[in-house]
Motif scaffolding. Sequence first.
Motif, PDB file in Angstrom:
ATOM      1  N   VAL A   6      23.977 -36.435 -86.111  1.00 63.62           N
ATOM      2  CA  VAL A   6      24.537 -35.358 -84.909  1.00 63.62           C
ATOM      3  C   VAL A   6      25.586 -34.601 -85.261  1.00 63.62           C
ATOM      4  CG1 VAL A   6      26.195 -37.520 -83.408  1.00 63.62           C
ATOM      5  CG2 VAL A   6      24.657 -38.196 -84.992  1.00 63.62           C
ATOM      6  N   PRO A   7      25.550 -33.305 -84.483  1.00 66.36           N
ATOM      7  CA  PRO A   7      26.122 -32.096 -85.265  1.00 66.36           C
ATOM      8  C   PRO A   7      27.240 -32.406 -84.661  1.00 66.36           C
ATOM      9  CG  PRO A   7      23.730 -31.721 -84.041  1.00 66.36           C
ATOM     10  CD  PRO A   7      23.762 -33.676 -84.174  1.00 66.36           C
ATOM     11  N   ASP A   8      27.414 -33.388 -82.777  1.00 66.78           N
ATOM     12  CA  ASP A   8      28.710 -33.374 -82.771  1.00 66.78           C
ATOM     13  C   ASP A   8      28.535 -35.206 -81.906  1.00 66.78           C
ATOM     14  OD1 ASP A   8      31.247 -33.509 -80.696  1.00 66.78           O
ATOM     15  OD2 ASP A   8      30.808 -31.606 -79.869  1.00 66.78           O
ATOM     16  N   THR A   9      29.615 -35.539 -82.637  1.00 73.48           N
ATOM     17  CA  THR A   9      29.503 -36.783 -82.133  1.00 73.48           C
ATOM     18  C   THR A   9      30.546 -37.379 -80.665  1.00 73.48           C
ATOM     19  OG1 THR A   9      31.870 -37.551 -83.330  1.00 73.48           O
ATOM     20  CG2 THR A   9      30.180 -38.141 -84.799  1.00 73.48           C
ATOM     21  N   ALA A  10      31.393 -36.763 -81.211  1.00 73.58           N
ATOM     22  CA  ALA A  10      31.979 -36.992 -79.315  1.00 73.58           C
ATOM     23  C   ALA A  10      31.129 -36.431 -78.131  1.00 73.58           C
ATOM     24  CB  ALA A  10      33.080 -36.229 -78.724  1.00 73.58           C
ATOM     25  N   ALA A  11      30.303 -36.061 -78.654  1.00 77.49           N
ATOM     26  CA  ALA A  11      29.139 -35.486 -77.137  1.00 77.49           C
ATOM     27  C   ALA A  11      28.231 -35.991 -77.159  1.00 77.49           C
ATOM     28  CB  ALA A  11      29.335 -34.293 -77.550  1.00 77.49           C
ATOM     29  N   ASP A  12      28.088 -37.100 -78.341  1.00 74.70           N
ATOM     30  CA  ASP A  12      26.743 -38.312 -78.393  1.00 74.70           C
ATOM     31  C   ASP A  12      26.659 -38.713 -77.387  1.00 74.70           C
ATOM     32  OD1 ASP A  12      24.562 -38.797 -79.734  1.00 74.70           O
ATOM     33  OD2 ASP A  12      24.267 -37.444 -80.838  1.00 74.70           O
ATOM     34  N   ASP A  13      25.763 -39.284 -76.935  1.00 76.24           N
ATOM     35  CA  ASP A  13      25.546 -40.306 -75.737  1.00 76.24           C
ATOM     36  C   ASP A  13      24.368 -41.934 -76.592  1.00 76.24           C
ATOM     37  OD1 ASP A  13      23.329 -39.411 -75.191  1.00 76.24           O
ATOM     38  OD2 ASP A  13      24.222 -39.401 -73.078  1.00 76.24           O
ATOM     39  N   ARG A  14      23.796 -41.346 -77.643  1.00 75.22           N
ATOM     40  CA  ARG A  14      22.898 -42.494 -78.311  1.00 75.22           C
ATOM     41  C   ARG A  14      23.576 -43.711 -78.811  1.00 75.22           C
ATOM     42  NH1 ARG A  14      20.013 -38.160 -82.264  1.00 75.22           N
ATOM     43  NH2 ARG A  14      21.998 -37.808 -82.173  1.00 75.22           N
ATOM     44  N   TRP A  15      22.750 -44.562 -79.264  1.00 75.50           N
ATOM     45  CA  TRP A  15      23.470 -46.187 -79.446  1.00 75.50           C
ATOM     46  C   TRP A  15      24.708 -46.366 -78.780  1.00 75.50           C
ATOM     47  CZ3 TRP A  15      23.478 -40.701 -82.814  1.00 75.50           C
ATOM     48  CH2 TRP A  15      22.142 -41.209 -84.149  1.00 75.50           C
ATOM     49  N   ASP A  16      24.444 -46.399 -77.276  1.00 72.46           N
ATOM     50  CA  ASP A  16      25.858 -47.265 -76.843  1.00 72.46           C
ATOM     51  C   ASP A  16      26.976 -47.135 -76.831  1.00 72.46           C
ATOM     52  OD1 ASP A  16      26.079 -49.526 -75.348  1.00 72.46           O
ATOM     53  OD2 ASP A  16      26.600 -51.463 -76.598  1.00 72.46           O
ATOM     54  N   GLY A  17      26.974 -45.752 -76.913  1.00 75.56           N
ATOM     55  CA  GLY A  17      28.718 -45.303 -77.435  1.00 75.56           C
ATOM     56  C   GLY A  17      28.998 -45.129 -78.402  1.00 75.56           C
ATOM     57  N   TRP A  18      27.910 -45.407 -80.221  1.00 78.23           N
ATOM     58  CA  TRP A  18      27.987 -45.319 -81.137  1.00 78.23           C
ATOM     59  C   TRP A  18      29.331 -43.910 -81.365  1.00 78.23           C
ATOM     60  CZ3 TRP A  18      27.496 -42.360 -85.602  1.00 78.23           C
ATOM     61  CH2 TRP A  18      27.953 -42.984 -86.874  1.00 78.23           C
ATOM     62  N   GLY A  19      28.440 -43.108 -81.100  1.00 76.42           N
ATOM     63  CA  GLY A  19      28.954 -41.685 -81.220  1.00 76.42           C
ATOM     64  C   GLY A  19      30.671 -41.150 -80.945  1.00 76.42           C
ATOM     65  N   ALA A  20      31.656 -41.635 -80.058  1.00 74.73           N
ATOM     66  CA  ALA A  20      32.669 -41.554 -79.500  1.00 74.73           C
ATOM     67  C   ALA A  20      33.407 -42.250 -79.844  1.00 74.73           C
ATOM     68  CB  ALA A  20      32.919 -42.013 -77.748  1.00 74.73           C
ATOM     69  N   ASP A  21      33.110 -43.808 -80.866  1.00 74.42           N
ATOM     70  CA  ASP A  21      33.519 -44.819 -81.296  1.00 74.42           C
ATOM     71  C   ASP A  21      34.214 -43.806 -82.263  1.00 74.42           C
ATOM     72  OD1 ASP A  21      33.975 -46.906 -79.837  1.00 74.42           O
ATOM     73  OD2 ASP A  21      31.984 -47.431 -80.513  1.00 74.42           O
ATOM     74  N   ALA A  22      32.680 -43.265 -83.061  1.00 73.27           N
ATOM     75  CA  ALA A  22      33.431 -42.343 -84.781  1.00 73.27           C
ATOM     76  C   ALA A  22      34.256 -40.932 -84.528  1.00 73.27           C
ATOM     77  CB  ALA A  22      31.257 -41.815 -84.926  1.00 73.27           C
ATOM     78  N   ALA A  23      33.495 -40.466 -83.326  1.00 72.80           N
ATOM     79  CA  ALA A  23      34.829 -39.180 -82.996  1.00 72.80           C
ATOM     80  C   ALA A  23      35.949 -40.010 -83.032  1.00 72.80           C
ATOM     81  CB  ALA A  23      34.352 -38.910 -81.816  1.00 72.80           C
TER      82      ALA A  23
END
Length: 235
Positions: A94-111
């Motif tokens: 996951v190079p950029d969590t804020a731009a990753d839309d996989r896994w029901d928005g988990w990336g945004a939560d990580a960011a």
Amino acid sequence: MKAHDPTDAAAAFAELGRIKLGETDLDGVLSRVADLAGRTLPGAAQVSITLLRERGAVTAAHTGDTALQLDELQYERGAGPCLEAAGAGTVVEVPDTAADDRWDGWGADAAKAGMGSVLSLSLPIGDALHGALNVYGDAPRGLGPATVATAQAFVRYAAVALANAHLYDTTASLAQHMQAAMESRAVIEQAKGIIMGERRCSADEAFAILTKVSQDTNRKLRDVATALVERTQRG
């Protein structure tokens, strides 16, 4: 971001090979692997290790609370990079969590939690035990090709150490169960001998008496036998 000396990787691999199984258990080895990964992998801010057990996924070791929280968020949703890496036996970036839309928005939560990049690698431990090494970076694109290459080499060494620890734990547990079974059988045989001597009955009849007392008193057969043997020894 922490600086990493290129020699750290070789030192970490050597340390993994020096783990003495008699001095620690599987949980101890998991903690050492997570700590070593955090100190070795370029760009790593926090590290965790996911294990897929019968009761579900669990974080068996972690170097920071944020890694633990983001792992557990994946377990709640049933999706995420560490679950994918552990379940599919692959590497998930996951190079950029804020731009990753996989896994029901988990990336945004990580960011939002302060982790800008994530790398999860399959960590095979045994035939029935699989896991993943999860590397959290605090900056987007902070876990580049150098980190991926080092992490892939790291997990190969770590998997051997963990597989050995798992086998050691399993063997030790089996030996303990066998020892307990032998001790139980010995005390039950002693109790049967006492009953046979007192009542002039057969071995089967003595065992039936012990079993009935166990059922009537709702106590384990071994406990009933032990009490009888101890009472006899006290006279």
